[in-house]
Design an enzyme around this catalytic site. Structure first.
Site, PDB file in Angstrom:
ATOM      1  N   ASP A 295       0.845  -1.193   0.000  1.00  0.00           N
ATOM      2  CA  ASP A 295       0.000   0.000   0.000  1.00  0.00           C
ATOM      3  C   ASP A 295       0.881   1.244   0.000  1.00  0.00           C
ATOM      4  O   ASP A 295       2.012   1.224   0.499  1.00  0.00           O
ATOM      5  CB  ASP A 295      -0.912   0.017   1.224  1.00  0.00           C
ATOM      6  N   ASP A 407      -8.223  -8.778  -2.704  1.00  0.00           N
ATOM      7  CA  ASP A 407      -7.185  -9.601  -2.093  1.00  0.00           C
ATOM      8  C   ASP A 407      -7.726 -10.929  -1.566  1.00  0.00           C
ATOM      9  O   ASP A 407      -7.121 -11.990  -1.760  1.00  0.00           O
ATOM     10  CB  ASP A 407      -6.476  -8.827  -0.967  1.00  0.00           C
ATOM     11  N   HIS A 431       0.286   0.625   9.320  1.00  0.00           N
ATOM     12  CA  HIS A 431      -0.770   1.110   8.433  1.00  0.00           C
ATOM     13  C   HIS A 431      -1.896   1.689   9.286  1.00  0.00           C
ATOM     14  O   HIS A 431      -2.033   1.341  10.462  1.00  0.00           O
ATOM     15  CB  HIS A 431      -1.288  -0.079   7.595  1.00  0.00           C
TER      16      HIS A 431
END
Length: 671
Positions: A295, A407, A431
């Site tokens: 990401d 995903d 994250h």
């Protein structure tokens, strides 16, 4: 492909994992690398038994912090691979990043034994090697004492045989009468000679208006010499208008990669479009053994890349290897230890044997039983996920879903083709946690709903999707009772589009986001404001009978709220509620069973930046309920034929050729 080390097989020694320390001496992440606390192992659930009260008490106790307040001084971190231990101090490397997850290597790779090599300075300093079993109990394995002040090396040969169900290896260091220094430590193994060289990787980063995060991530990758050595290329799929190339940190990051960075501009076709482009370009180049998804808004531990590559190189069969996610705000907090799909509900979840939101700063690895049991997963989220190109050739590229379920669907597709996914302890990123986002209520609700059903139509083993249709209907009713009409409409439109079939997925990839956002603006519950004075004050014609409603009601009470909330839809709204809200609810209290008792409310958003004015609309409620019942009945009736339609089209929809046309159209639309 499975390889066994039979007698006479040529072998070489290969490093599996290296001792590593925080690059920036960030004290918030130290508990993931070095542990200064003792051990207080939680109770064995088998001894707790089946008594529900005892189970609840034990669950609460197992989450209690055991930290005594000890901390590692920042100056003890000499560099990325050297640590000073003060005189008489004991530290443990039984931590997330420095423990060796033996159970995973035992189950998924050709490695049958490991060697721990340590170089230590400091007279009288001791090394003690431990192992744990899958139930968390630890055992002393071996030990050694340094007899010289200068660097001395020691090796421990350790078997992986007793780790079928899980368990870790680690070592502790106890300094003597003078400080000790861990100069170096590695875990290595004898591996087949044809697996001596690491596979190379293409890194794919999809970015959308996060230039600062993305540039920093590129810099983290490029700053590590060992990581650069396994890189073929770093691809940045630029889908935004605020571009990474214009960020002040980009030039330095680009220079570190020395020609291995390529920025590809394309239209905003979502995360699935960006990651599919990375798969496409990797296959087209024909160089890399792996493609690694990252990401754009993460902070990476670069060592994780090397560990994922090494693990996949030595896997018994081609395997997807993913990393874990820690919170970027509470950096020692793990979001989830692994993800599975409940096939009956068709929903992603952490297995019952594990815990979510685990804080290593409060309770360390050695004190937590469930962390020692190997956790097998169905998929790994794409914030960090390494996929062999052999898998991509066999099962295709990502589904064109924009965001959500790309995903998880890919993991299920690979699994069905014989390619497992492993979420590897010791490989991770930081994250923004899902719990701090609003993606179940905002425009993303459309993609949650549509893509979940698409994935279920492709992979559900049940003739009508198991509980999925009933659960979807249940959620629709809850949103209706909560006055979240925009969410209900988006989820309704999502199901209508599911009937449109797989052929529409590519065609709508670049346009659906704009349509969804534009459609949502007409609803009052979607019109948010960050100004505290944007909404009128709370006012009642008469005070409510109940004051504080922050307590979570019992399940029977919630069911009563559902019934009464439904009956209220046939009564007129209180006139004062059209102008003034009846309550001001923070996001943690804005549950459907509370909102069902109101005619209006100011509701804050989960990210804390804004709020919206909810208002009950009885006619809209009844219309949406009718349409929701109709479409869910149709879903149940047509599921078998619709499922076959999606399954028959899967290979074409995910093929490089089909995706190439989408990439070209996306780029043309950007010009």
């Amino acid at each position: 492909m499975t390889t066994d080390l039979s007698p006479g097989t040529p072998t070489v020694r290969r490093v599996l994992q290296r001792f590593v320390l925080p690059a920036d001496r960030d004290l918030d992440v130290v508990p993931l690398y070095v542990d200064t606390e003792g051990v207080q192992l939680d109770a064995d659930r088998e001894m707790i038994g089946t008594n529900k009260s005892a189970q609840k008490v034990n669950k609460a106790a197992s989450r209690q912090a055991i930290s005594s307040g000890t901390a590692l001084h920042p100056d003890a971190i000499l560099d990325r691979r050297r640590l000073r231990v003060e005189e008489s101090q004991r530290i443990s490397l039984g931590t997330y990043f420095n423990g060796f997850p033996a159970g995973y290597w035992r189950r998924w790779t050709v490695v049958s034994g490991v060697r721990l090599d340590i170089t230590l300075s400091g007279v009288g300093a001791s090394v003690i090697v431990y192992r744990s079993m899958a139930n968390g109990r630890s055992q002393r394995v071996d030990g050694w004492t340094c007899e010289t002040s200068g660097p001395s090396a020691v090796s421990f040969d350790l078997t992986l045989v007793p780790f079928v169900d899980g368990g870790w290896y680690w070592f502790d260091v106890v300094a003597g009468d003078e400080p000790a220094v861990i100069e170096e430590a590695t875990w290595s193994a004898e591996v087949p000679a044809d697996r001596a060289e690491p596979g190379t990787v293409t890194v794919g980063i999809t970015t959308m208006n996060r230039p600062d995060f993305c540039a920093a991530l590129i810099g983290q990758i490029g700053a590590d010499d060992d990581v650069r050595s396994v890189l073929d290329e770093v691809l940045v799929m630029e889908q935004g208008t605020n571009k990474v190339v214009d960020d002040p940190g980009f030039a330095k990051a680009e220079g570190q990669l020395a020609g291995k960075l390529r920025v590809i501009e394309q239209g905003n076709i979502g995360g699935s479009g960006g990651f599919a482009r990375a798969q496409f370009e990797t296959l087209k180049a024909g160089r890399s053994k792996y493609v690694l998804f990252l990401d754009d808004d993460i902070v990476a531990e670069p060592e994780s890349i090397l560990r994922a590559v090494t693990f996949s190189d030595l896997a018994r069969r081609p395997s997807i290897v993913g990393g874990h996610m820690f919170s970027i705000y509470a950096k020692a907090q793990l979001h989830s230890f692994g993800e599975i799909i409940d096939r009956n509900r068709f929903w992603w979840m952490t297995p019952k044997s594990a815990e979510e939101q685990w804080d290593f700063g409060a309770r360390n690895l050695r004190s937590t039983r469930w962390l020692h049991r190997r956790l097998d997963v169905d998929f790994n989220p794409w914030f960090m996920c390494l996929i062999p190109t052999e898998v991509v050739r066999a099962v295709g590229l990502s589904l064109p879903l924009f965001i959500k379920w790309d995903d998880s669907e890919y993991g299920l597709r690979a699994q069905a083709a014989g390619f497992p996914t492993i979420t590897l302890p010791g490989a991770a990123v930081w994250h923004i946690p899902w719990t701090d986002k609003n993606d179940a209520l905002d425009w993303q609700a459309y993609f949650h709903q549509r893509n979940r059903f698409v994935a279920a139509l492709l992979h559900s083993p049940f003739p009508h999707g198991g509980r999925l249709i009933w659960e979807s209907l249940n959620h629709q009713i809850k949103h209706l009772l909560a006055m979240q009409y925009s969410t209900v409409e988006l989820r309704h439109r999502a199901l209508v589009d599911v009937f449109g079939g797989p052929e529409r997925l590519h065609d709508e990839l670049g346009t659906k986001l704009g349509e969804v956002r534009e459609f949502r603006t007409q609803f009052t519950d979607a019109q948010v404001s960050s100004d505290p004075d944007a909404f009128p004050p709370v006012r009642h014609s008469k005070p409510p009978r109940r004051g504080d409603t922050s307590e979570i009601p019992s399940r029977p009470t919630q069911l009563v709220s559902a019934v009464l909330g439904g009956l209220r839809q046939f009564r007129a709204v209180r006139s004062l509620s059209r102008e003034f809200p009846e309550s001001n609810l923070p996001t943690m209290d804005a549950r459907w069973y509370r909102l069902a008792t109101l005619d209006s409310a100011i509701v804050s958003m989960p990210d804390g930046t804004s709020a919206a004015f909810y208002q009950r609309q009885p006619e809209q409620f009844r219309d949406l309920l009718r349409r929701t019942l109709e479409i869910h009945e149709r879903l149940y009736r047509e599921w078998p034929t619709l499922s076959q339609r999606y399954r028959d089209a899967l290979a074409e929809v995910t093929s490089p050729e089909t995706w190439e046309s989408t990439f070209i159209a996306s780029t043309e639309g950007r010009q």
